[in-house]
Write an enzyme that holds these catalytic residues in place. Structure first.
Site, mmCIF file in Angstrom:
data_model
loop_
_atom_site.group_PDB
_atom_site.id
_atom_site.type_symbol
_atom_site.label_atom_id
_atom_site.label_comp_id
_atom_site.label_asym_id
_atom_site.label_seq_id
_atom_site.Cartn_x
_atom_site.Cartn_y
_atom_site.Cartn_z
ATOM 1 N N MET A 253 34.494 43.715 40.116
ATOM 2 C CA MET A 253 34.128 44.829 40.997
ATOM 3 C C MET A 253 33.012 44.358 41.916
ATOM 4 S SD MET A 253 32.216 47.308 38.295
ATOM 5 C CE MET A 253 30.753 46.805 37.444
ATOM 6 N N SER A 254 32.826 45.105 42.963
ATOM 7 C CA SER A 254 31.742 44.775 43.876
ATOM 8 C C SER A 254 31.082 46.090 44.283
ATOM 9 C CB SER A 254 32.304 44.040 45.104
ATOM 10 O OG SER A 254 33.138 44.921 45.829
ATOM 11 N N LYS B 70 32.973 49.599 43.427
ATOM 12 C CA LYS B 70 34.424 49.784 43.556
ATOM 13 C C LYS B 70 35.076 48.575 42.904
ATOM 14 C CE LYS B 70 35.088 47.851 48.273
ATOM 15 N NZ LYS B 70 34.473 46.608 48.085
ATOM 16 N N SER C 154 32.985 39.276 41.564
ATOM 17 C CA SER C 154 33.166 38.051 40.784
ATOM 18 C C SER C 154 34.348 38.257 39.852
ATOM 19 C CB SER C 154 31.912 37.714 39.970
ATOM 20 O OG SER C 154 31.900 38.477 38.793
ATOM 21 N N ALA C 155 34.911 37.147 39.476
ATOM 22 C CA ALA C 155 36.098 37.235 38.633
ATOM 23 C C ALA C 155 35.778 37.837 37.281
ATOM 24 C CB ALA C 155 36.715 35.852 38.454
ATOM 25 N N GLN C 156 34.495 37.733 36.871
ATOM 26 C CA GLN C 156 34.127 38.292 35.569
ATOM 27 C C GLN C 156 34.018 39.817 35.650
ATOM 28 O OE1 GLN C 156 32.576 35.248 36.505
ATOM 29 N NE2 GLN C 156 34.149 34.369 35.164
ATOM 30 N N THR C 157 33.260 40.295 36.630
ATOM 31 C CA THR C 157 33.035 41.749 36.696
ATOM 32 C C THR C 157 34.222 42.479 37.316
ATOM 33 O OG1 THR C 157 32.004 41.559 38.855
ATOM 34 C CG2 THR C 157 30.555 41.410 36.943
ATOM 35 N N GLU D 222 40.138 43.344 52.619
ATOM 36 C CA GLU D 222 40.325 44.616 51.931
ATOM 37 C C GLU D 222 39.129 45.525 52.186
ATOM 38 O OE1 GLU D 222 40.978 41.832 49.905
ATOM 39 O OE2 GLU D 222 43.073 42.087 49.302
ATOM 40 N N ASP E 109 57.883 33.762 48.396
ATOM 41 C CA ASP E 109 56.596 34.224 47.903
ATOM 42 C C ASP E 109 56.248 35.533 48.590
ATOM 43 O OD1 ASP E 109 55.945 32.322 46.057
ATOM 44 O OD2 ASP E 109 55.248 30.914 47.586
#
Lengths: 549, 675
Positions: free
Chosen positions: B369-370, B382, B364-367, B330, B289
């Site tokens: 971005m944060s 970003k 969030s997995a939808q957007t 990150e 992996d």
């Protein structure tokens, strides 16, 4: 020309001719056994016998065919020998006793050609040509067929079948043994070997005794005798007889004939498994052992000239020490067993090396076919021991050497030493058998040990000295020959079946290479240690004790 | 091996003199029979020689048993400490009506649900179906740092015998009592379930065949000896036989196998069968992996690439502020990079970018971005290229030319592009630049792969990344092949293809969706942190959950096979010297010339034979540490390994006994009563 110069020249020519022939002959044999088409004469045979040449057999079926064919051969040959007095061309031969006939029939069917009868007296031209000569061809072809099956076992992937025995047998005769022996017979006739059907002539010898001089179809018989690594002489004196082997040139031809097929088979192996380097390694192994045998025997004989006769006792003046030693080492190393000198008279060390040559299991380079499969078994054993030392489950040419494979290989390695040692031990323990021994002390022991080693390894070479035409020796040696031929054959056929059933693993840097000088050295080491460790005590009491006394 | 382990092994070694046990090793059984025979003869016709031979033959059998007992002893100590965790646990079983009843841990059945609270021991293997807790698994793993176990997902498996440190969880029991993970561990380390592996059986067959050959050799020798006028005593023949048969490897064979398993245990890996350990040595393809094995778990920002119209400091400042409240590794790496490039003062000195009372926008997995919404009305974002493009487009902004090229270029290098954008009040959003997030390949991993390549092992990196990214990282790490955008089905297909080509495959896995591939692989190492499905499917469990360990496991498997091969070679090579000691001793009486073979110049026939027997026994003891530790294994190609081992164990095996027997003879020849 001095003896040494003639000897070196002979060796040089033999080696040069082998170097020339082994590649084309090896390639030819690979083609013969992979060819999809049959010759017309072969088709006739298949129709006559009722086999479908395209029908491939499993290892079991193949083994059954080998046994059935050999069994029938055995019975036919036995009957032919026993009944020869009542058949044409008997030429007044006395025939043989029953146990002698049993021994002879086994001997020729197993490609051993141990002769407990006196060649020209025991068998007339009919038995010689229809019985013995036929077996000289087919017994060699059987060995060749089994070797080819072993090669197929290594080269085929996930296969259940290994070829058709009848096809392999017939092709071995029609495409390999017959053509070469035809050429060889002509060469031998040209060299002075007799080929006639003349009746025996009685002449008065110098000493005043009458002597019966027999003729016969000798050259044709001689050709296949050496080519098929059979070794059964037309005459009792075998290749020491001037009618069989009149001069150094025929001597050279006969030596070459013994070696030509065994030394070409590694090439066939390399071509058929698709990696010629593997063939080179097996060739290097066989050549190393053969060269060592020749060198040691020659050295021992050349340096043994302490007696008034030098070391010429038992040797023919026309061959000299070198020509005799080369013939002896070649004959014992190829499972031929022909002799052009009396091995009994060799120095202890020289005779001991001849014995060891057989004790190695006939792999230097061994008989037609049997030599190659013997070498492959040594390779399997070596791969198992050395393969572990590289940290992987051992594999040979991509085939895992697991439990069934090592069982077959290990049992193969056990069979002949067991037969030879048990037979010899029983013989020296049995008073009646001991009466047959000519010599006493260590030399007598060597006689017996030599006889059983020769029989178990299907060599047929006789040390001489031992009066082996007794029921005891005929039957025990016969048993040794029979078991020493067919038990190993069954084991390698089973091994081939196991190997063929496997797929082939890819070669990586972690795979132990089996084509390097290091592996070649290991092969030699394993062959010598396996044979050496089993035979050493017996040899210590025979040749070694004699040499050191 | 110290005196302590030896002392505890001795009683076991004596117990193993029972012929029913000795029978398991045919070679040692022959020695046992020989010992009985010589003992009887020693009683009937006592002499120094006969008694000494009888004693040393018993010692040979005993030493073989000691080797096995010492190997087993190590496991027993571990088993005892494991067993301690198991005894006397009680369980709070939930009844159907919601009540609790207290039952013994041993009475739990599959499907029972139990409650475990802080300070309590989990009564059996199971899955968390409710709650989250920190668990101390040191009883199993030896690792004292607590781990999180929670319901759902890949961290739901709990092991009986481990202790809950905080919170409360409800566990559904998944194994029967007596078959739990700890029970299996106990059985494994004790060697109770030890079955001989395929290769061990093959070797045993070879050794047995050798024994038969030598039996024939020795039995045939007596008639030859009688013929030569020197019939041998049974004691001498037995001594010869025992010296010739491969007693050294016969004695150490089972110890080597047990020690191999034990070596894995010391690496905190449990192999469910010896077969798996052997297979590890044969592995020719490793599926690794990417994350955690080849790269450090987290990507790091390595470069800030402003688009035309934006200065480096502007981009640096925006990325810095957008990441200030981002707790992910990150995010922190972006902060670190910006600070190291521009210094904290240059980044913080702009009043309109004050973060006081700022509003955080979490990832969030939808957007995808944060970012952060500052009190001054400025929004910073970003995120993934497409997400930011969509966001900018949504505000009516234009994405500048070159953005796509920059983003794709970074992806092609094996890095992850993170686009930074800014929206000022009342204006459309604008893209400022791109942050390059790079996978950090573990230091030294390329060298390890090079070594593996030299060993003939192909490495395949498995990752969910896209092909370009995966190939770039693969190149950097030096793997041989890459499986990108890997799904469990893809993994399975890869394993099957490799296996059809005759290659053995090893892999690690932890998730339930890894289970089929783990079961299919020849060596499937499940992470202890993984689900119980994964652990059931694999044939090894790594208690440290360290996927890199796969490489060590291969080494241990190889070392096991090498140890067997090396000691077999050594054992057989020893025979040469023994012949030179014993054969002249037996027959020098009738053939004085044979004394030329006595190249060790041993004092007398009796002392020569006895010295060979003693050497044969002592060499077993001398080699026990080697059998337990394994021979030195330097990862390298087959040819180099072979050459080294032939030199050490082949040639060494020929030379050592010459020296050893001579030394022993110097002492033995002073024994009173020895002719």
């Amino acid at each position: 020309m001095s003896d040494a110069a003639a000897g070196l020249l002979t060796i040089g020519v033999v080696v040069a001719l082998l170097a020339i022939t082994h590649v084309p002959l090896g390639n030819w044999m690979a083609r013969v056994f992979t060819d999809e088409t049959d010759w017309r004469v072969e088709r006739t045979v298949y129709r006559a016998v009722g086999v479908d040449p395209r029908n491939e057999q499993t290892w079991r079926s193949y083994a059954a065919s080998v046994l059935a064919f050999s069994g029938v051969s055995l019975v036919v040959l036995f009957l032919l020998i026993v009944l020869q007095k009542h058949l044409p061309l008997a030429q007044g031969t006395d025939g043989m006793g029953l146990t002698t006939a049993v021994n002879t029939a086994i001997s020729f069917v197993t490609n051993t050609n141990w002769q407990s009868y006196a060649g020209e007296v025991g068998t007339g031209p009919l038995v010689q040509t229809v019985g013995l000569a036929v077996q000289n061809f087919v017994s060699a072809a059987v060995g060749l067929a089994v070797a080819i099956v072993v090669i197929r076992g290594v080269s085929r992937r996930s296969a259940t079948t290994l070829g058709n025995f009848w096809v392999d047998l017939v092709r071995g005769v029609t495409r390999i043994l017959l053509p070469i022996s035809l050429v060889a017979a002509v060469l031998l006739v040209a060299g002075g070997v007799i080929q006639n059907l003349a009746s025996p002539e009685t002449i008065a010898g110098l000493a005043g005794h009458d002597q019966v001089i027999r003729g016969g179809l000798v050259a044709s018989q001689e050709a296949i005798k050496e080519l098929g690594t059979n070794g059964g002489g037309y005459f009792n004196a075998n290749s020491a007889h001037p009618f069989e082997n009149p001069n150094p040139v025929t001597n050279l031809v006969e030596i070459l004939l013994m070696l030509v097929v065994p030394f070409a088979l590694p090439r066939t192996f390399g071509v058929m498994v698709g990696d010629r380097r593997q063939g080179w390694t097996l060739l290097g192994f066989a050549a190393t052992l053969w060269a060592a045998g020749v060198a040691l025997v020659t050295w021992a004989e050349v340096h043994a000239a302490v007696a008034a006769t030098g070391s010429m006792e038992g040797k023919e003046v026309r061959f000299g020490v070198w020509g005799s030693a080369l013939f002896g080492a070649t004959s014992t190393g190829t499972s031929t067993g022909a002799v052009n000198s009396m091995h009994e008279s060799y120095s202890p060390l020289g005779g001991g090396v001849l014995l060891v040559n057989m004790a190695l299991g006939e792999i230097s380079p061994g008989g037609v076919g049997s030599g190659l499969y013997g070498i492959v078994v040594i390779a399997v054993l070596t791969v198992f021991l050395a393969g572990l030392m590289v940290g992987r489950t051992p594999e040979y040419l991509g085939k895992r050497i697991g439990r069934p494979e090592i069982t077959m290989a290990a049992l193969y390695a056990v069979v002949t030493p067991t037969l030879a040692l048990a037979g010899a031990a029983a013989a020296v323990a049995y008073p009646t058998a001991r009466e047959s021994m000519l010599a006493s002390g260590p030399h007598g022991l060597t006689e017996v040990l030599y006889a059983y080693t020769s029989a178990a390894n299907n060599n047929g070479s006789a040390f001489a000295g031992l009066s082996a035409d007794t029921p005891w020796f005929n039957l025990t040696l016969g048993a040794g020959m029979l078991l020493g031929r067919f038990l190993p054959m069954l084991l390698v056929l089973a091994l081939a079946g196991r190997l063929a059933a496997q797929s082939r693993r890819p070669v990586t840097a972690g795979t132990m290479p089996t084509h390097t000088p290091l592996f070649l050295g290991l092969l030699v080491g394993v062959a010598i240690i396996v044979a050496g460790l089993t035979y050493f005590p017996a040899i210590a009491l025979g040749p070694i004790a004699e040499a050191l006394s | 091996m110290n005196r302590q382990t030896l002392r505890s092994a001795l009683p076991d070694a004596f117990r193993k003199l029972d012929p029913r046990h000795v029978w398991r090793s045919p070679v040692i059984f022959v020695v046992w029979v020989g010992s009985v025979l010589t003992t009887v003869l020693a009683i009937l016709h006592p002499s120094t020689f006969t008694i000494a031979v009888a004693l040393w033959l018993w010692a040979t059998v005993l030493f073989a048993n000691v080797a096995e007992a010492v190997a087993e002893g190590r496991g027993k100590a571990q088993a005892a400490s494991l067993r301690a965790t198991r005894t006397g646990t009680t369980a709070r079983r939930l009844a159907k009506d919601g009540g609790e009843d207290i039952v013994a841990g041993a009475d739990l059945r599959i499907g029972d649900t139990v409650v475990v609270e802080a300070g309590e021991v989990i009564p059996g293997d199971g899955e968390v179906i409710e709650g989250v807790a920190s668990v101390d698994e040191s009883a199993v793993t030896g690792e004292s740092a607590p781990v999180i176990r929670e319901s759902g997902g890949d961290r739901s498996a709990v092991t009986g015998g481990t202790t809950v440190l905080s919170d409360r969880i409800v566990v559904r029991i998944t194994t029967r009592p007596g078959e739990s993970f700890i029970d299996r561990m106990i059985a494994l380390v004790e060697g109770a379930e030890r079955q001989r592996t395929p290769n061990e059986i093959a070797l045993t067959i070879l050794l047995t065949t050798l024994t038969i050959v030598f039996l024939v050799t020795v039995m045939a020798l007596q008639p030859f000896a009688g013929y030569s006028g020197k019939e041998q005593s049974v004691v001498v023949l037995v001594a010869l036989l025992v010296c010739l048969i491969p007693t050294t490897i016969g004695a150490l064979l089972s110890a080597i196998g047990i020690a191999g398993m034990d070596r894995l245990v010391q690496h905190n890996v449990l192999a469910m069968s010896g077969r798996a350990v052997e297979a590890a040595g044969d592995v020719s393809t490793l599926l690794l992996d990417k994350t955690g094995t080849i790269t450090l778990g987290n990507r790091r920002a390595s470069q800030l690439l402003p688009l035309p119209g934006t200065t480096e400091i502007e981009l640096g400042r925006a990325a810095y502020i957008a990441s200030l409240a981002d707790p992910t590794p990150e995010g922190r790496s972006i902060v670190d990079l910006a600070v190291s490039q521009h210094g904290p003062e240059a980044l913080g000195g702009v009043p309109e970018l004050s973060t006081t009372d700022a509003e955080l926008v979490e990832f969030s997995a939808q957007t995808r971005m944060s970012g952060i919404d500052l009190p001054s009305g400025i929004s910073l974002r970003k995120g993934a290229g497409s997400a930011i493009v969509a966001w900018v487009g949504g505000t009516g902004g234009q994405v500048p030319a070159g953005t796509t090229e920059l983003v794709d270029g970074i992806a092609a290098d094996g890095a992850t592009p993170l686009v930074v954008a800014e929206q000022r009040p009342g204006r459309p959003a604008a893209v400022l630049g791109v942050v390059r997030l790079k996978d950090i390949v573990k230091p030294g991993i390329a060298e390890r792969f090079a070594t593996l390549r030299a060993m003939g092992i192909r490495t395949v990196m498995v990752t969910g990344d896209n092909r370009l990214t995966a190939q770039a990282i693969g190149r950097e790490a030096g793997v041989d092949d890459v499986l990108a955008e890997a799904t469990p089905e893809e993994k399975m297909r890869l394993i099957r293809t490799e296996q059809e080509g005759g290659r053995l495959v090893a892999m690690t896995g932890d998730g339930t969706n890894d289970a089929p591939a783990l079961a299919q692989a020849d060596v499937g190492v499940a992470m202890n942190s993984g689900t119980s499905a994964a652990k059931e499917a694999g044939n090894m469990v790594d208690l440290d959950s360290d996927p890199t360990k796969l490489i060590d496991i291969v080494g241990i498997g190889k070392q096991l096979l090498i140890t067997r091969g090396a000691l077999t070679t050594f054992s057989v090579a020893n025979d040469v010297a023994k012949y030179f000691a014993i054969i002249p001793a037996m027959f020098v009486g009738v053939f004085p010339g044979l004394s030329a073979l006595n190249i060790m110049r041993l004092a007398s026939p009796d002392s020569a034979i006895l010295s060979a027997v003693i050497f044969n026994a002592l060499i077993i003891i001398a080699l026990i540490p080697l059998a337990l530790k394994g021979v030195r294994y330097i990862p390298s190609g087959a040819e180099a390994l072979l050459r080294r081992n032939i030199l050490v164990y082949g040639l060494g095996g020929i030379v050592t006994p010459f020296v050893g027997i001579k030394l022993i003879d110097l002492f033995v020849s002073h024994l009173p009563g020895l002719s």
